[in-house]
Every structure is written in structure tokens, then in C-alpha cells.
Design a protein around this motif. Structure first.
Motif, short mmCIF file in Angstrom:
data_model
loop_
_atom_site.label_atom_id
_atom_site.label_comp_id
_atom_site.label_asym_id
_atom_site.label_seq_id
_atom_site.Cartn_x
_atom_site.Cartn_y
_atom_site.Cartn_z
N SER A 86 0.85 -1.19 0.00
CA SER A 86 0.00 0.00 0.00
C SER A 86 0.89 1.24 0.00
O SER A 86 1.81 1.35 0.81
CB SER A 86 -0.91 0.02 1.23
N ILE A 87 0.61 2.17 -0.91
CA ILE A 87 1.43 3.37 -1.04
C ILE A 87 0.70 4.56 -0.43
O ILE A 87 -0.43 4.88 -0.81
CB ILE A 87 1.76 3.66 -2.52
N TYR A 88 1.37 5.21 0.50
CA TYR A 88 0.87 6.45 1.10
C TYR A 88 1.75 7.59 0.57
O TYR A 88 2.94 7.66 0.86
CB TYR A 88 0.91 6.36 2.62
N SER A 89 1.13 8.44 -0.23
CA SER A 89 1.85 9.53 -0.89
C SER A 89 1.66 10.82 -0.12
O SER A 89 0.53 11.19 0.23
CB SER A 89 1.35 9.71 -2.32
N VAL A 90 2.76 11.51 0.13
CA VAL A 90 2.72 12.79 0.82
C VAL A 90 3.28 13.85 -0.14
O VAL A 90 4.47 13.82 -0.47
CB VAL A 90 3.55 12.76 2.12
N SER A 91 2.42 14.75 -0.60
CA SER A 91 2.84 15.76 -1.57
C SER A 91 3.52 16.93 -0.87
O SER A 91 3.05 17.43 0.15
CB SER A 91 1.62 16.26 -2.35
N THR A 92 4.65 17.35 -1.45
CA THR A 92 5.33 18.55 -0.95
C THR A 92 5.00 19.76 -1.79
O THR A 92 5.57 20.84 -1.59
CB THR A 92 6.85 18.33 -0.95
N ASN A 93 4.07 19.61 -2.72
CA ASN A 93 3.64 20.73 -3.56
C ASN A 93 2.51 21.47 -2.84
O ASN A 93 1.42 20.94 -2.66
CB ASN A 93 3.16 20.19 -4.91
N THR A 94 2.78 22.69 -2.45
CA THR A 94 1.80 23.46 -1.67
C THR A 94 0.95 24.39 -2.54
O THR A 94 0.18 25.20 -2.01
CB THR A 94 2.52 24.28 -0.59
N ASP A 95 1.07 24.29 -3.86
CA ASP A 95 0.24 25.12 -4.75
C ASP A 95 -1.21 24.67 -4.68
O ASP A 95 -1.51 23.48 -4.55
CB ASP A 95 0.74 25.03 -6.19
N TRP A 96 -2.12 25.62 -4.80
CA TRP A 96 -3.55 25.37 -4.85
C TRP A 96 -4.07 24.65 -3.60
O TRP A 96 -4.98 23.83 -3.66
CB TRP A 96 -3.93 24.54 -6.09
N LEU A 97 -3.49 24.98 -2.46
CA LEU A 97 -3.96 24.40 -1.21
C LEU A 97 -4.87 25.39 -0.49
O LEU A 97 -4.51 26.56 -0.31
CB LEU A 97 -2.78 24.04 -0.31
N ALA A 98 -6.02 24.89 -0.06
CA ALA A 98 -6.90 25.69 0.78
C ALA A 98 -6.66 25.28 2.22
O ALA A 98 -6.72 24.09 2.57
CB ALA A 98 -8.37 25.44 0.40
N THR A 99 -6.34 26.24 3.06
CA THR A 99 -5.95 25.91 4.44
C THR A 99 -7.07 26.10 5.44
O THR A 99 -6.85 25.98 6.64
CB THR A 99 -4.75 26.78 4.85
N SER A 100 -8.26 26.41 5.00
CA SER A 100 -9.37 26.56 5.94
C SER A 100 -9.88 25.19 6.34
O SER A 100 -9.77 24.21 5.60
CB SER A 100 -10.51 27.37 5.28
N GLY A 101 -10.42 25.08 7.54
CA GLY A 101 -10.94 23.80 8.03
C GLY A 101 -9.89 23.03 8.79
O GLY A 101 -8.82 23.52 9.12
N ASP A 102 -10.23 21.77 9.08
CA ASP A 102 -9.35 20.94 9.90
C ASP A 102 -8.06 20.56 9.17
O ASP A 102 -6.98 20.59 9.73
CB ASP A 102 -10.08 19.66 10.33
N MET A 103 -8.19 20.16 7.89
CA MET A 103 -7.03 19.72 7.13
C MET A 103 -6.97 20.48 5.81
O MET A 103 -8.00 20.85 5.24
CB MET A 103 -7.12 18.22 6.84
N PRO A 104 -5.75 20.74 5.29
CA PRO A 104 -5.64 21.42 4.00
C PRO A 104 -6.29 20.59 2.90
O PRO A 104 -6.28 19.36 2.92
CB PRO A 104 -4.12 21.52 3.79
N ARG A 105 -6.86 21.30 1.91
CA ARG A 105 -7.51 20.63 0.79
C ARG A 105 -6.94 21.17 -0.51
O ARG A 105 -6.70 22.36 -0.65
CB ARG A 105 -9.02 20.85 0.82
N LYS A 106 -6.76 20.28 -1.48
CA LYS A 106 -6.27 20.66 -2.79
C LYS A 106 -7.44 21.17 -3.64
O LYS A 106 -8.40 20.46 -3.88
CB LYS A 106 -5.63 19.46 -3.50
N MET A 107 -7.32 22.42 -4.08
CA MET A 107 -8.35 22.98 -4.96
C MET A 107 -8.09 22.61 -6.42
O MET A 107 -9.01 22.61 -7.25
CB MET A 107 -8.39 24.49 -4.81
#
Length: 350
Positions: free
Chosen positions: A237-258
Motif C-alpha cells: 500500500s502506497i501512502y503519498s505525501v505531496s510537498t507541492n503546496t500550490d492550490w492548497l486551501a488551508t481553511s478547516g481541519d485539514m488542508p484541501r487541494k483545490m
């Protein structure tokens, strides 16, 4: 005084008598053949105590690890065998084995992107990797190896359960060069195919790959599809962690990719096809929470095994779908497998 002529005649008569006696002696029969030759000509019956072994047929099983979550992404750990439905290529399958997989030893491949494109975020990656290992590795039970990749993948630290060795190796890394992400996934999947076995009678382990990268690739010899296929064959099982912070919405509990960049889509494909998950953290604090989720998930999963109705071992790819009868839940597992002898595990015959 004896006549000389008479003496000569007497010698001739004695010689003739001896020759005649030898001619009349019977010729001895030929020696009998060795015992080994006789046994070859007429094989002896097997000993009475020798028995033909009984052959018992076995049923080949496909093993799955599944995660169930509710609408708020909380893990659901109280499901029973009857709550799951398994389809292979759309055909219902009977679940043969079922259990809650909460305590299997982990074999983790940690892949760290050290290419030049990651240079501004390398320290971010290092902190993330160390946080993850610290929260997940259990002494004398779990093991991990560290692989970095830039122009090519390289195993910096082989399988070990020693956190100090892993942490020290992570801290020494420097950024530079291109990116060979697909090659790194491919090589890590090879290592996870035959990981160190667990101690004790039950040698089963849980194979996990954690990839910390921006998802870009510009140097790999292997295609994306090759890397995905080998990861599936390794049951990792692959768990990918992106280091690309472009297009991230930081509102709410966890950041979301727009919006998903091309590299984000690559990381997402690796995770979805293998039954893992992708994360888009904005800062180290977000990443710490992501890794807590990974650790919790690895010990909140279900083990499901079924015997496929299509028993042909033909090497073809077969799609898997796992659902639950309980409403409002989502089940995540790998999307399929290749029907090879290695992928089908014999079950004990009763």
C-alpha cells in the motif's frame, strides 16, 4: 638294464594318458550374474511399510487489506464478515477468511525525494519523515528502509528497526539532480516483495510504502504503469505525501487541494491503485497529523481473503471492488491484482 627305446615309449604313453584325462573332465558352468543384475531384471516389491503420500487439494486465496471510513473520514473498526461484499470483475465472491488486522509487523519503504526541484522543501521532507517513523515504528517488531531518489534511486539505509540509524540517514541528505520517481517506486516494490519475515510461527507482515515527493518525474527508465504494476504485485500500500503546496486551501481541519498539478495526480494514482492514501499538507504541523492518521489506519484495517470463482492462473489483471452493507461508509483497498501463482496464496487444506 632297461632298454632306452622302451623308456621313451613309456614316457609317450604317460603323456597321452594325462591329456586324455583332461579332455574328459567336465567344463564348469559359467559364474552366476551378480545380485545387482538379478535385481535389475526382476525388481523387488516395495517394502510393506512404504506408503504413497496422500495428496490434498488446496484452494488459492486472494488477500486484501481494507479500510472503512465514515462520511467524516473517521475509521470504522467494528464491522463483521457479513458486512462486506467482494466483487472480482463484477462477479460476487465468497469471503473465506476475515479478521481485524491491527497488530501485524510493518515493513516500510520510506522514499525521500532529494532532487533539485525539492531543494526549498527538503528540510520539510526530513522533518516529515522523522515524525512518521517516530510515531509508527515499534521496537523489535517493525522495520523500515530509507531510499532517496534524484537522478536514480539509492538505498541509504537497509531494513532496520533502529530509529537512530534511520533518523541519522535522513538528516544527512542533500538535494540535487533530476527526479526518477517511477524508478524509485519500482525498486522499492522489489524490496517489499521479499521483506524480512516476522519472528515467531506467523511470519506474515504488512507491506507499506511512504513516498514524500512533489510527484514530478523527468529521468525514470520505468513507466508509471510499470511502477504501479509492481507495487500491486508486491501487495504494498502506497501512502503519498505531496510537498507541492500550490492550490492548497488551508481553511478547516485539514488542508484541501483545490487543483491537482500533474505531479499530484501521479501521487494520487499510486495511492488509489494500491489501496493507500494521498496527503497534501501545508506545513509540518499538518504533516504530523497526516502521519498520525497513517499510523492509526495501519492498525485499524480488515483482513479479507477470498477464493476467486475464476481459478485460472493466466497472469491477467482482475479488478476488485469491496463494499459494505452498512450505509454511509466507504471501503478502500487495492483496485485489483494479477492472476499469477505468486498472487494466489494456497489456503490450508482441511
Amino acid at each position: 638294464m632297461t632298454c632306452p627305446r622302451c623308456f621313451l615309449v613309456l614316457i609317450i604313453l604317460l603323456a597321452w594318458s594325462a591329456s586324455a584325462a583332461r579332455a574328459q573332465r567336465p567344463t564348469p558352468p559359467p559364474n552366476p550374474a551378480p545380485a545387482a543384475s538379478q535385481s535389475q531384471a526382476q525388481p523387488s516389491p516395495p517394502p510393506a511399510q512404504q506408503q504413497v503420500p496422500t495428496i490434498r487439494s488446496t484452494v488459492s486465496l486472494v488477500h486484501l487489506v481494507a479500510t472503512a471510513t465514515d462520511r467524516r473520514h473517521n475509521f470504522v473498526t467494528d464491522l463483521e464478515k457479513g458486512d462486506f461484499k467482494v466483487l472480482e470483475d463484477g462477479v460476487p465472491q465468497e469471503i473465506k477468511l476475515f479478521g481485524r488486522e491491527t497488530d501485524l509487523p510493518l515493513r516500510i519503504g520510506l522514499l525521500l525525494d532529494t532532487s533539485n526541484s525539492i531543494r526549498p522543501r527538503l528540510e520539510f521532507e526530513q522533518d516529515a519523515a522523522i515524525d512518521f517513523l517516530t510515531s509508527v515504528i515499534r521496537r523489535n517488531k517493525d522495520m523500515a528502509f530509507l531510499m532517496t531518489f534524484d537522478n536514480e534511486p539509492e538505498v541509504i539505509q537497509d531494513y532496520t528497526g533502529d530509529l537512530s540509524l534511520l533518523t541519522g540517514a535522513i538528516r544527512k541528505q542533500r538535494a540535487g539532480g533530476g527526479t526518477a520517481l517511477h524508478d524509485a517506486i519500482f525498486r522499492a516494490a522489489e524490496k517489499l516483495t521479499n521483506p524480512p519475515a516476522a519472528k515467531g510461527p506467523n511470519q506474515e507482515v504488512r507491506r507499506v510504502m511512504v513516498v514524500i515527493s512533489d510527484g514530478d518525474d523527468n529521468l525514470s527508465d520505468h513507466a508509471l504503469s510499470d511502477a504501479v504494476e509492481l507495487a500491486i504485485r508486491a501487495e504494498a500500500s502506497i501512502y503519498s505525501v505531496s510537498t507541492n503546496t500550490d492550490w492548497l486551501a488551508t481553511s478547516g481541519d485539514m488542508p484541501r487541494k483545490m487543483h491537482l498539478a500533474p505531479g499530484d495526480k501521479v501521487l494520487q494514482k499510486f495511492a488509489e491503485e494500491s489501496g493507500g492514501r494521498v496527503f497534501y499538507p501545508y506545513k509540518v504541523e499538518d504533516l504530523a497529523e497526516s502521519f498520525v492518521d497513517i499510523g492509526t489506519e495501519l492498525r485499524s484495517q480488515y483482513f479479507i481473503a477470498y477464493s476467486p470463482t475464476d481459478a485460472q492462473v493466466n497472469g491477467k489483471y482482475r479488478r476488485i471492488q469491496v463494499d459494505t452493507t452498512r450505509k454511509g461508509l466507504t471501503v478502500r483497498t487495492r483496485k485489483g491484482y494479477y492472476a499469477t501463482a505468486a498472487a494466489l496464496t494456497p489456503s490450508p487444506a482441511n
